[in-house]
Write an enzyme that holds these catalytic residues in place. Structure first.
Site, PDB file in Angstrom:
ATOM      1  N   GLY A 702       0.793  -1.227   0.000  1.00 14.17           N
ATOM      2  CA  GLY A 702       0.000   0.000   0.000  1.00 14.17           C
ATOM      3  C   GLY A 702       0.818   1.266   0.000  1.00 14.17           C
ATOM      4  O   GLY A 702       0.259   2.367   0.038  1.00 14.17           O
ATOM      5  N   ARG A 740       3.016  -1.411  -5.761  1.00 13.89           N
ATOM      6  CA  ARG A 740       3.044  -0.165  -6.523  1.00 13.89           C
ATOM      7  C   ARG A 740       4.328   0.644  -6.322  1.00 13.89           C
ATOM      8  O   ARG A 740       4.896   1.183  -7.273  1.00 13.89           O
ATOM      9  CB  ARG A 740       1.854   0.692  -6.059  1.00 13.89           C
ATOM     10  CG  ARG A 740       1.772   2.067  -6.649  1.00 13.89           C
ATOM     11  CD  ARG A 740       0.711   2.908  -5.913  1.00 13.89           C
ATOM     12  NE  ARG A 740      -0.434   2.098  -5.571  1.00 13.89           N
ATOM     13  CZ  ARG A 740      -1.416   1.816  -6.410  1.00 13.89           C
ATOM     14  NH1 ARG A 740      -1.397   2.322  -7.618  1.00 13.89           N
ATOM     15  NH2 ARG A 740      -2.417   1.052  -6.030  1.00 13.89           N
ATOM     16  N   ARG A 776      -7.163   1.621 -14.846  1.00 11.01           N
ATOM     17  CA  ARG A 776      -7.236   2.325 -13.567  1.00 11.01           C
ATOM     18  C   ARG A 776      -8.101   3.599 -13.611  1.00 11.01           C
ATOM     19  O   ARG A 776      -8.897   3.824 -12.695  1.00 11.01           O
ATOM     20  CB  ARG A 776      -5.841   2.647 -13.050  1.00 11.01           C
ATOM     21  CG  ARG A 776      -5.018   1.386 -12.776  1.00 11.01           C
ATOM     22  CD  ARG A 776      -3.707   1.710 -12.109  1.00 11.01           C
ATOM     23  NE  ARG A 776      -3.921   2.104 -10.739  1.00 11.01           N
ATOM     24  CZ  ARG A 776      -3.655   3.308 -10.260  1.00 11.01           C
ATOM     25  NH1 ARG A 776      -3.165   4.243 -11.043  1.00 11.01           N
ATOM     26  NH2 ARG A 776      -3.890   3.588  -9.001  1.00 11.01           N
ATOM     27  N   TYR A 780     -10.989   3.108 -11.034  1.00  8.58           N
ATOM     28  CA  TYR A 780     -10.807   3.825  -9.760  1.00  8.58           C
ATOM     29  C   TYR A 780     -10.921   5.333  -9.899  1.00  8.58           C
ATOM     30  O   TYR A 780     -10.705   6.038  -8.915  1.00  8.58           O
ATOM     31  CB  TYR A 780      -9.399   3.593  -9.203  1.00  8.58           C
ATOM     32  CG  TYR A 780      -8.934   2.175  -9.055  1.00  8.58           C
ATOM     33  CD1 TYR A 780      -9.725   1.229  -8.417  1.00  8.58           C
ATOM     34  CD2 TYR A 780      -7.677   1.803  -9.522  1.00  8.58           C
ATOM     35  CE1 TYR A 780      -9.253  -0.063  -8.260  1.00  8.58           C
ATOM     36  CE2 TYR A 780      -7.206   0.513  -9.363  1.00  8.58           C
ATOM     37  CZ  TYR A 780      -8.003  -0.420  -8.734  1.00  8.58           C
ATOM     38  OH  TYR A 780      -7.543  -1.694  -8.577  1.00  8.58           O
ATOM     39  N   CYS A 807     -15.380   0.466 -27.069  1.00  5.70           N
ATOM     40  CA  CYS A 807     -16.793   0.860 -27.153  1.00  5.70           C
ATOM     41  C   CYS A 807     -17.405   0.918 -25.762  1.00  5.70           C
ATOM     42  O   CYS A 807     -18.241   0.081 -25.390  1.00  5.70           O
ATOM     43  CB  CYS A 807     -17.543  -0.120 -28.047  1.00  5.70           C
ATOM     44  SG  CYS A 807     -16.951  -0.012 -29.726  1.00  5.70           S
ATOM     45  N   TYR A 836      -0.108  -2.141 -11.844  1.00  7.26           N
ATOM     46  CA  TYR A 836      -1.514  -2.423 -12.150  1.00  7.26           C
ATOM     47  C   TYR A 836      -1.898  -1.866 -13.524  1.00  7.26           C
ATOM     48  O   TYR A 836      -2.997  -1.347 -13.709  1.00  7.26           O
ATOM     49  CB  TYR A 836      -2.432  -1.885 -11.034  1.00  7.26           C
ATOM     50  CG  TYR A 836      -1.998  -2.398  -9.678  1.00  7.26           C
ATOM     51  CD1 TYR A 836      -2.232  -3.724  -9.336  1.00  7.26           C
ATOM     52  CD2 TYR A 836      -1.305  -1.583  -8.783  1.00  7.26           C
ATOM     53  CE1 TYR A 836      -1.786  -4.221  -8.107  1.00  7.26           C
ATOM     54  CE2 TYR A 836      -0.863  -2.078  -7.556  1.00  7.26           C
ATOM     55  CZ  TYR A 836      -1.103  -3.391  -7.235  1.00  7.26           C
ATOM     56  OH  TYR A 836      -0.668  -3.892  -6.045  1.00  7.26           O
TER      57      TYR A 836
END
Ligand code: PLP
Length: 858
Positions: A702, A740, A776, A780, A807, A836
């Protein structure tokens, strides 16, 4: 005077050194050609306190220590300023008066408020006596005005002298002629803050913090164009910046909002000081003496109308009093009686909440404290009304803003911060400016941090929000520490997409740097595992392993892939969620350490876990992160075992001879606050009471990266300091498993532009891939920096929406981006795409996901 006036106010630290006076001179010289500059200053830092204590010392017969300290403070400054004896004469004359006054007090051994006010006025009179010499020496046409000749107190003569003379009130008035009469044609006026005169001619003080109010009264008197309050911070912040360096500067607020913030604890401004300027709409700016050209807080009549949260503040040491009675049911006058008792005892009340059978209030001011006679009397009288309960030391956490009730729907998620906290009382101010919660004192710091992170953290932008305190005080650190390695490799990157196919590119040098930073800057972390779900590229796995990391996998395929890339020896954690039972078996076989989410899978397949060491993933109850969908803890999330059901897990594990040797939690992703991991560690360590064979605790990944301007990078050193403070960590191995942090900045997505089209005022820049390559933004609402790599140094043009070929309405990579004028065939570069990105790419619309090219370290 025909030129407009700007009033400047400088506090004690801003006038205490020669360097600070240089700043005042520079400001005055810059404004004087076009304005009259009205400078209001305080006493030198520390002098007012010294004088106040000096009165008490004189009553006890001691005079010299005060005189010496006060004289030294002024002479030292005068030396540093290089002032001559003549230029010090005014200050020395005042010192002689001070000696006479204090000696008189020492003689009679008593000091009336009138004398105290006279003694304390010395501070401002002396600082202005030196200051006028400094201004004149710099060639400014300056005059010293005695503030007492312009500010007359308005208190009723019936008030006690201590209030009338030491905490006096002056009604604002607009009378430029009175100011002109004293200031004449001088371009620079120097006067004292804090001082006024009673109608019957005695020196009076405006109370502590009163210099701001003085400056505001002068601004009203002359009808100033602006009031500038110069201090040692840039302005008002979204929370106390010294407690939370992520606190953001508030660039603009209305008077009402600023007053509320000041009343709620923003110490930079005295709550009273806006009253004189607000009726005339005179804008107030808070400015930092140490960063004169830096950003400021502007307080004025106009502002943003949008309902918004502006700050989260905490006040401590607040008593909470509750009176409970069944007699309140329909009994008229109960509340009135309770408040009457408090009023009679001189106790003032702040927050109030009532129910059918109880009234709870926080106490603002209790004369002589909770053990004093007035409180004892109040308690006795209240007991006649019902059962009385006093919690002496509670904390009030307030969310301050405008139209706060209209913000409630958006606050929904933030209220997750209150999970598991005991809230004694909740109130909303009648002006719709704040929501307050009374909590236990230990809860306040974490609650404040959680709320602040949720309301102002990663990705939160608004026109009124400025940079964080951390960035303002550490300007030498680049706001976006993204290596931007790709700038240096631009030509090579353009070659890589010469065939007009979209591609990911990942720079191993950046991955290596991040892995080494984790190794070197987190000495309290015992073992680091790369969460390979972020990017499973074999070369990345080998790079992090070379920097001493293990790997964290969540599927049998990841396990196989990891072993193929890095061999059988590298430590692997297996932390799946709801995976088929066979995958646990495969994990044990490949030598991984296996984590389960609770006892159910042990019941389902006891043979897989029998006699084995296992780890347990716990749910600490509070998720964090940049988006709801990356918060992985909390009652409604599918991850982890609840903290209140540890015994059940223990019994099931014992039943099959499995031993819990590891405890794990991962609360969310993209976190820039350095503190949550230490909180998680504390929570996990609590579970050791049940699982006594625990050898390691894993506080998850995280760790966030800066994604856009205005964010502060995660401070690894602060994270390590926070971990160092966790008691009991020395007995176990502390693990982390970031994904990440290692790869996000290392990767970019290169997108050849297919078409550019204008529709209904919006310019769409279409690319060869969109949400199929990078989901992403759609999933998100994640924000990725987008650049036109072909025209990197061209000036930005009109904003455009960057879209893909899929589309779906949501196939948007970025809206309103200021790219240089872009043409088909140009190549766009999407930043922070290493994590990601490629791993979540899809074949949707049967488009082939972009391949990933690896660049070796240079
Ligand atoms: N560990 C676990 C259990 C996770 O679920 C995740 C991400 O989903 C991570 C680690 C890595 O998170 P990050 O990439 O934000 O560091």
């Amino acid at each position: 005077m025909t030129v407009p006036t700007i009033v400047l106010k400088y506090g004690g630290t801003s006038v205490a050194t020669a360097e600070r006076w240089q700043r005042i001179l520079e400001r005055a010289a810059a404004l004087a050609p076009t304005h009259r500059v009205w400078i209001t200053i305080s006493a030198l830092a520390g002098v007012s306190n010294r004088l106040d204590a000096g009165v008490d010392a004189a009553v006890a017969g001691e005079v010299e220590p005060t005189l010496t300290a006060v004289r030294d403070a002024h002479e030292t400054l005068a030396d540093a300023l290089g002032l001559t004896d003549d230029e010090r004469a005014g200050m020395r004359g005042l010192l002689q008066d001070l000696r006479d006054l204090l000696s008189g007090i020492a003689l009679v051994r008593e000091a009336s408020p009138r004398l105290r006010a006279r003694v304390m006025s010395f501070g401002e009179l002396a600082s202005t006596a030196l200051g006028i010499a400094v201004l004149r020496r710099a060639g400014l046409d300056a005059v010293r005005v005695d503030a007492r000749d312009l500010l007359t107190t308005a208190d009723s003569p019936d008030l006690p002298d201590a209030t009338r003379l030491l905490d006096a009130r002056v009604d604002p008035r607009h009378d430029p002629a009175a100011a002109d009469a004293l200031a004449g044609s001088a371009r620079v006026v120097l006067t004292q803050g804090f001082l006024a005169r009673t109608p019957d001619g005695h020196t009076a003080l405006l109370g502590r913090g009163g210099s701001d109010t003085s400056a505001a009264l002068f601004a009203a008197l002359v009808g100033a164009e602006r009031l500038e309050i110069w201090t040692d911070v840039h302005g008002l912040f979204t929370t106390d910046p010294r407690a939370l360096p992520g606190a953001r500067l508030l660039r603009r607020v209305r008077y009402r909002e600023a007053r509320e913030l000041a009343a709620m604890g923003a110490k930079v401004l005295h709550p009273r000081c806006l009253d004189p300027v607000a009726p005339q709409g005179i804008p107030v700016e808070i400015r930092n003496t140490l960063d004169p050209d830096g950003p400021v807080t502007r307080i004025g009549p106009d502002g943003d109308d949008e309902p918004a949260v502006l700050a989260v503040v905490a006040r401590r040491g607040i008593p909470l009093l509750t009176v409970r009675t069944l007699a309140m049911w329909g009994a008229p006058g109960f509340l009135a009686k309770a408040f009457e008792v408090l009023a009679r005892c001189g106790i003032s009340v702040d927050l109030v909440a009532t129910s059918q059978s109880a009234v709870s209030v926080t106490l603002d001011h209790v004369p002589d404290g909770l053990d004093g006679a007035p409180m004892t009397r109040a308690l006795r009288e209240l007991t006649a009304l019902g059962e009385v309960d006093v919690l002496p030391d509670r904390a009030v956490v307030s969310i301050v803003g405008r139209s706060i009730r209209a913000v409630l729907p958006t606050l929904g998620k933030s209220f997750g911060a209150f999970a598991e906290k005991q809230i004694h009382l909740v109130t909303a101010s009648s002006e719709d400016l704040d929501l307050s919660f009374v909590v236990d004192p230990d809860e306040a710091p974490r609650l404040l941090r959680d709320l602040h992170g949720r309301l102002f953290g990663t990705g939160h932008t608004a026109p009124w929000l400025g940079p964080s305190w951390g960035r303002l005080t550490r300007p030498e650190e680049d706001a976006t520490p993204a290596p931007r390695w790709w700038r240096a490799r631009r030509d090579h990157l353009l070659e890589l997409v010469a065939d007009a196919q979209p591609r990911y590119v990942v720079d191993l040098g950046t991955v290596r740097d991040r892995a080494e930073a984790l190794r070197d800057r987190l000495p309290h972390v015992g073992a680091r595992f790369y969460a390979m779900k972020a990017n499973a590229e074999p070369a990345i796995l080998r790079t992090v392993v070379a920097a001493g990391m293990g790997l964290e996998c969540v599927s049998a395929n990841e396990l196989r892939h990891a072993r193929e890339a890095v061999g059988p020896e590298v430590p692997i954690l297996f932390t799946p969620n709801f995976c088929p039972v066979d995958e646990y078996r495969a994990a044990f076989e490949t030598g991984a350490e296996v984590t389960v989410d609770g006892p159910d899978v042990l019941r389902l397949a006891p043979e897989v876990f029998r006699g084995r060491p296992i780890a347990l993933r716990l749910d600490p109850g509070l998720g964090l992160g940049h988006h709801e969908k990356v918060r992985t803890a909390g009652a409604r999330q599918k991850f982890g075992h609840p903290m209140d059901a540890l015994a059940e897990m223990k019994a099931v594990a014992d039943g099959i001879g499995a031993t819990v040797v590891g405890l794990h939690a991962h609360v969310g992703s993209g976190v820039l606050d350095p503190n949550p991991w230490s909180d998680t560690a504390r929570t996990l360590l609590r579970a050791r009471e049940v699982f006594d064979a625990v050898q390691w605790v894993d506080v998850g990944g995280g760790l966030g990266v800066v994604e856009r301007a205005g964010q502060d990078p995660l401070d690894l050193d602060a994270m390590d300091r926070a971990l160092a403070e966790v008691e009991g960590l020395g007995d176990v191995e502390l693990r982390i498993e970031p994904g990440r942090y290692l790869v996000s900045e290392a990767g970019v997505l290169l997108l050849p532009v297919t078409q550019v089209r204008k529709k209904g005022g919006v310019t769409f820049v279409g690319c060869a891939a969109g949400m199929n390559a990078l989901i992403r933004p759609a999933l998100y609402g994640a924000w990725h920096g987008i650049h036109n790599l072909t025209r990197l140094d061209d000036a930005p043009g009109e904003p455009v929406d960057v879209v893909g070929p899929i589309c779906e309405t949501g196939d948007i990579l970025g809206r309103g981006r200021h790219l240089p004028t872009t043409h088909p065939g140009d190549v766009l570069l999407v930043e922070n795409a290493g994590a990601y990105g490629v791993v979540m790419a899809s074949r949707y619309n049967l488009r082939t996901p972009p391949e990933q090219v690896v660049l070796e370290p240079q």
